[in-house]
Structure formats: structure tokens, C-alpha cells
Design a protein around this motif. Structure first.
Motif, PDB file in Angstrom:
ATOM      1  N   ALA A 160       3.123   3.553 -47.882  1.00 20.80           N
ATOM      2  CA  ALA A 160       2.808   4.370 -47.364  1.00 20.80           C
ATOM      3  C   ALA A 160       4.113   5.428 -47.052  1.00 20.80           C
ATOM      4  N   SER A 161       5.278   4.113 -46.577  1.00 20.82           N
ATOM      5  CA  SER A 161       6.439   4.555 -45.959  1.00 20.82           C
ATOM      6  C   SER A 161       6.849   4.955 -47.047  1.00 20.82           C
ATOM      7  N   VAL A 162       6.795   4.497 -48.296  1.00 22.76           N
ATOM      8  CA  VAL A 162       7.414   4.637 -49.568  1.00 22.76           C
ATOM      9  C   VAL A 162       7.043   6.164 -49.736  1.00 22.76           C
ATOM     10  N   ALA A 163       6.208   6.779 -49.690  1.00 21.46           N
ATOM     11  CA  ALA A 163       5.481   8.077 -50.065  1.00 21.46           C
ATOM     12  C   ALA A 163       6.113   8.831 -48.921  1.00 21.46           C
ATOM     13  N   LYS A 164       6.118   8.521 -47.634  1.00 25.85           N
ATOM     14  CA  LYS A 164       6.641   9.369 -46.702  1.00 25.85           C
ATOM     15  C   LYS A 164       8.230   9.923 -46.873  1.00 25.85           C
ATOM     16  N   LEU A 165       8.804   9.145 -47.738  1.00 21.12           N
ATOM     17  CA  LEU A 165      10.515   8.449 -46.922  1.00 21.12           C
ATOM     18  C   LEU A 165      10.681   9.155 -48.370  1.00 21.12           C
ATOM     19  N   ALA A 166      10.277   8.990 -49.904  1.00 18.47           N
ATOM     20  CA  ALA A 166      10.554   9.833 -50.557  1.00 18.47           C
ATOM     21  C   ALA A 166      10.165  11.578 -51.175  1.00 18.47           C
ATOM     22  N   ALA A 167       8.773  11.620 -50.367  1.00 22.29           N
ATOM     23  CA  ALA A 167       8.627  13.601 -49.545  1.00 22.29           C
ATOM     24  C   ALA A 167       9.924  13.882 -49.415  1.00 22.29           C
ATOM     25  N   GLY A 168      10.310  12.780 -48.613  1.00 24.64           N
ATOM     26  CA  GLY A 168      11.290  13.557 -47.437  1.00 24.64           C
ATOM     27  C   GLY A 168      13.048  13.346 -47.945  1.00 24.64           C
ATOM     28  N   LEU A 169      12.761  12.770 -48.856  1.00 23.03           N
ATOM     29  CA  LEU A 169      14.194  13.266 -49.432  1.00 23.03           C
ATOM     30  C   LEU A 169      14.273  13.729 -50.770  1.00 23.03           C
ATOM     31  N   GLU A 170      13.113  14.574 -51.185  1.00 19.04           N
ATOM     32  CA  GLU A 170      12.859  15.205 -51.853  1.00 19.04           C
ATOM     33  C   GLU A 170      13.359  16.487 -51.395  1.00 19.04           C
ATOM     34  N   GLU A 171      12.498  17.133 -50.249  1.00 19.87           N
ATOM     35  CA  GLU A 171      12.650  18.175 -49.532  1.00 19.87           C
ATOM     36  C   GLU A 171      14.426  18.157 -49.016  1.00 19.87           C
ATOM     37  N   ALA A 172      14.907  17.095 -48.328  1.00 18.57           N
ATOM     38  CA  ALA A 172      16.763  17.415 -48.087  1.00 18.57           C
ATOM     39  C   ALA A 172      17.258  17.645 -49.527  1.00 18.57           C
ATOM     40  N   LYS A 173      16.721  16.862 -50.690  1.00 18.58           N
ATOM     41  CA  LYS A 173      17.431  17.111 -51.642  1.00 18.58           C
ATOM     42  C   LYS A 173      17.476  18.872 -51.628  1.00 18.58           C
ATOM     43  N   ALA A 174      15.823  19.553 -51.588  1.00 19.57           N
ATOM     44  CA  ALA A 174      15.895  20.750 -52.273  1.00 19.57           C
ATOM     45  C   ALA A 174      16.738  21.469 -51.175  1.00 19.57           C
ATOM     46  N   LEU A 175      16.900  21.297 -50.064  1.00 24.62           N
ATOM     47  CA  LEU A 175      17.519  21.719 -48.557  1.00 24.62           C
ATOM     48  C   LEU A 175      18.822  21.922 -48.687  1.00 24.62           C
ATOM     49  N   GLU A 176      19.882  20.431 -49.346  1.00 21.75           N
ATOM     50  CA  GLU A 176      20.937  20.719 -49.854  1.00 21.75           C
ATOM     51  C   GLU A 176      21.117  22.201 -50.598  1.00 21.75           C
ATOM     52  N   ALA A 177      20.505  21.654 -51.431  1.00 21.32           N
ATOM     53  CA  ALA A 177      20.762  22.979 -53.197  1.00 21.32           C
ATOM     54  C   ALA A 177      21.105  23.843 -51.730  1.00 21.32           C
ATOM     55  N   ARG A 178      20.029  24.932 -51.674  1.00 20.97           N
ATOM     56  CA  ARG A 178      19.404  25.352 -50.466  1.00 20.97           C
ATOM     57  C   ARG A 178      21.124  26.163 -49.353  1.00 20.97           C
ATOM     58  N   LEU A 179      21.619  25.185 -48.744  1.00 21.72           N
ATOM     59  CA  LEU A 179      22.528  25.556 -47.986  1.00 21.72           C
ATOM     60  C   LEU A 179      24.039  26.088 -48.946  1.00 21.72           C
ATOM     61  N   VAL A 180      23.656  25.595 -49.551  1.00 19.71           N
ATOM     62  CA  VAL A 180      24.623  25.334 -51.192  1.00 19.71           C
ATOM     63  C   VAL A 180      24.816  27.176 -51.208  1.00 19.71           C
ATOM     64  N   ARG A 181      23.675  27.472 -52.128  1.00 21.67           N
ATOM     65  CA  ARG A 181      23.675  29.302 -51.735  1.00 21.67           C
ATOM     66  C   ARG A 181      23.870  30.025 -51.092  1.00 21.67           C
ATOM     67  N   LEU A 182      23.046  29.501 -49.678  1.00 27.37           N
ATOM     68  CA  LEU A 182      23.444  30.251 -48.467  1.00 27.37           C
ATOM     69  C   LEU A 182      24.778  30.671 -48.164  1.00 27.37           C
ATOM     70  N   GLU A 183      25.934  29.586 -47.926  1.00 27.91           N
ATOM     71  CA  GLU A 183      27.153  29.217 -47.566  1.00 27.91           C
ATOM     72  C   GLU A 183      27.746  30.381 -48.444  1.00 27.91           C
ATOM     73  N   GLN A 184      27.948  30.131 -49.855  1.00 27.02           N
ATOM     74  CA  GLN A 184      28.224  31.039 -51.225  1.00 27.02           C
ATOM     75  C   GLN A 184      27.719  32.780 -50.446  1.00 27.02           C
ATOM     76  N   ARG A 185      27.375  32.603 -50.403  1.00 24.24           N
ATOM     77  CA  ARG A 185      26.339  34.140 -50.271  1.00 24.24           C
ATOM     78  C   ARG A 185      27.321  34.127 -48.478  1.00 24.24           C
ATOM     79  N   ARG A 186      27.020  33.083 -47.752  1.00 21.51           N
ATOM     80  CA  ARG A 186      28.176  33.339 -46.488  1.00 21.51           C
ATOM     81  C   ARG A 186      29.716  34.611 -46.410  1.00 21.51           C
ATOM     82  N   LYS A 187      29.843  33.120 -47.351  1.00 20.66           N
ATOM     83  CA  LYS A 187      31.175  33.806 -48.182  1.00 20.66           C
ATOM     84  C   LYS A 187      31.910  34.486 -49.223  1.00 20.66           C
TER      85      LYS A 187
END
Length: 338
Positions: A160-187
Motif C-alpha cells: 500500500a505504501s509503494v502504491a501511494k508513493l508511486a501515485a504521488g511521484l507520478e502526480e509530481a512528475k506531471a505537476l513539474e511539467a505543468r509548472l515548466v509550461r506555466l513559467e514559460q507562458r508567464r515569461k
């Protein structure tokens, strides 16, 4: 004409509000990123605790199973000795003893009682041994049963801990990509010049000349000395990250060895120019060859689950070797990886 003027005015208002909308989205994403980092930290700590508890429970279960086998041998030996004595009495007494013990004739009951009394009195020690070894066997069997139940529960908790961590890491990965796009648009919208990448956490080199060993997102806790199966102790720091994440050189140096093992899977040794050796394990593949000279922050491998990490979340097991032996890597990683 009035409609055209109204439309242009409305469009102007919308365009004026775009930077504010982008800033709001960027702030929301950054808030979620901070919250998610805390969640990943908690999930990583939970996983490390579950794996340590499972290792201790598994070792105890293996020990108890060995004790159970020994108790079973002793109990069977005691029962065999008692049976041998009974057989010897039968052979010495002939059919009369058999009649006394086995015949259903009520008139022979006193004889049966007498024979049983003689059997018990002559073999009291053997009977006691059989009883004691039987009690010991049942006690150890109970421990083994409870140990198996605990190990099963801990395995479920670890999964259960592995599944929770894996899901969190995947969400964080998607969020990192979204932040990069938002930063580029803002700049682009505000004509802001691009900023250099932050030190650490993505190949960036810190002022100390070191770089974090993995690209974001990642998560790690201080697990030095935690229990591992077979009575071992954890001698590294597990940095959790999505499978295939880029792995970087911690310092300038030479990739001195690439190898594989049952526990470590695909492994890499980096001999730093500072005289310190760094060990990476559970990789999914290499990005450089043995003997390659690398600089801090250079791509050298990819994150994976090889070796005995196949049952847990993808991560790099990272060790720091000073003076020929491992030291706790956490204080070395923390200033660089955050």
C-alpha cells in the motif's frame, strides 16, 4: 460600428487579464507542489518503516521456523522412545499383556489398569519428555502462525505504501511539467528573461560543486541503519523517483566500475575527484561507459527497480564511501537535494 468598438474593448480586457490568470494558475501549481512534496516525504517515511518492520518480522519468522523444526524432531523422538518402551513391555509379557491391554472382556479391566500403571511408572520420564516436547512444539507453532500473519499484514502495508508513493511521484512528475509550461507562458507574456535552472534537483550544480543525484520529482528520508532482511542494516539513502528518471553524477570524477548483483541489481561506482567513492544501485540502465570522466550534474544512468528493489518503489540506493567504508549519505545529499 458600436459593436466593433465594444468587441475590441472586451478583447482588450481579456488580454489584460491573461497574465493575472496565468499567475494565479502558477501560484496554485506551486502550492500543490509544496503540499505534494510533504506528502511524498510522509509516504517515503511510511515505506521505509514498513520495509524495516517487515525485515525484522521475516527474520524472526525464519528463526521460529528453524525452532519449530527442532521442536518437531525432539517431540517425534520422545514419542518414538515411549512407543519403543511399550513395545518392549509387550514383547516381554507376551500375549497376556496384549490381552490385558486390548481385550474388551470386562473381567480383564483390572489387568489393563495394572498394566497401564506399570507402563506409566516405569516410563514416567519418557512420558514427561513427550509431554514437554509436545508443549514446546505447540508453543513454537503458535509463534510461527502469528509471525506468518504479521508478515502478511506488513507485506500488505508495504504494498500500500509503494502504491501511494508511486501515485504521488507520478502526480509530481506531471505537476513539474505543468509548472515548466506555466513559467514559460508567464515569461512570454511578461517579457521576462529566462532564469537559469535551480541548483540541485535536476542536474544543476550547487555552489559546493555537487549536484543532486536525481531529477525532480524525488523523495528521500534518513534510513541509515534501518533493518533489512537477513539481519543486514541499511547502509545508504534510498532516493525515490519515477522509473526511468535521469540519474546524475554527484561530483566531478570517473565512473570506475559498472556491475550487477542479486541485491543491488544494476550498479555504478563513481570515484570522485575529491577522493570519495559514490555507489548507485537498482538502476535500469547506464548513460555512460566504465572509465568515462564525468562532471557533477552530468547524466550517467536511469532510475529503476533492479535487484531486490523489484518489490518496492523505483529508487536509487545511494552510498558514500569514505576511507574504504560506507558513511551515512543523508547529510551529504540534504544540502544539495533539499
Amino acid at each position: 460600428m458600436r459593436r466593433i468598438v465594444f468587441g475590441l474593448a472586451l478583447l482588450g480586457l481579456l488580454l489584460t487579464g491573461v497574465p493575472e490568470l496565468q499567475a494565479s494558475s502558477l501560484d496554485d501549481a506551486r502550492r500543490r507542489q509544496r503540499a505534494l512534496r510533504a506528502e511524498l516525504q510522509e509516504a517515503t517515511a511510511e515505506l521505509q518503516a514498513a520495509e524495516a518492520a517487515l525485515a525484522r518480522a521475516t527474520d524472526q519468522l525464519d528463526y521460529d521456523k528453524g525452532q519449530l523444526e527442532a521442536a518437531d524432531r525432539q517431540h517425534r523422538g520422545a514419542r518414538a522412545a515411549l512407543a519403543g518402551q511399550a513395545a518392549a513391555m509387550y514383547r516381554s509379557g507376551g500375549l497376556a499383556i496384549a490381552d490385558a491391554l486390548l481385550d474388551r472382556d470386562p473381567s480383564l479391566v483390572p489387568g489393563r489398569v495394572e498394566m497401564a500403571t506399570v507402563l506409566v511408572s516405569r516410563n514416567a520420564e519418557l512420558i514427561e519428555d513427550a509431554q514437554v516436547t509436545g508443549d514446546a512444539y505447540r508453543s513454537v507453532l503458535g509463534r510461527v502462525t502469528r509471525g506468518q500473519e504479521r508478515a502478511t499484514a506488513l507485506r500488505d502495508q508495504a504494498r500500500a505504501s509503494v502504491a501511494k508513493l508511486a501515485a504521488g511521484l507520478e502526480e509530481a512528475k506531471a505537476l513539474e511539467a505543468r509548472l515548466v509550461r506555466l513559467e514559460q507562458r508567464r515569461k512570454a507574456a511578461t517579457k521576462v528573461a529566462p532564469t537559469p535552472p535551480p541548483s540541485g534537483g535536476g542536474g544543476g550544480v550547487s555552489a559546493s560543486g555537487k549536484a543532486c543525484i536525481l531529477e525532480r520529482p524525488y523523495s528521500y528520508v534518513d534510513s541509515w541503519g534501518a533493518a533489512r532482511s537477513g539481519g543486514r542494516r541499511h547502509q545508504g539513502t534510498d532516493v525515490m523517483a519515477p522509473h526511468g528518471a535521469r540519474v546524475f553524477a554527484f561530483v566531478n570524477g570517473v565512473v570506475s566500475r559498472e556491475s550487477s548483483s542479486t541485491n543491488g541489481g544494476i550498479q555504478l561506482y563513481l570515484q570522485g575527484d575529491n577522493g570519495v567513492e559514490y555507489f548507485y544501485a537498482h538502476l535500469s540502465g547506464y548513460a555512460v561507459s566504465t572509465g568515462a570522466r564525468v562532471r557533477a550534474g552530468q547524466l550517467i544512468a536511469y532510475n529503476g527497480q533492479t535487484g531486490n528493489a523489484r518489490y518496492t518503489a523505483p529508487h536509487v540506493h545511494f552510498e558514500v564511501h569514505i576511507g574504504g567504508g560506507p558513511v551515512n549519505p543523508y547529510p551529504h545529499l540534504k544540502p544539495v537535494c533539499g
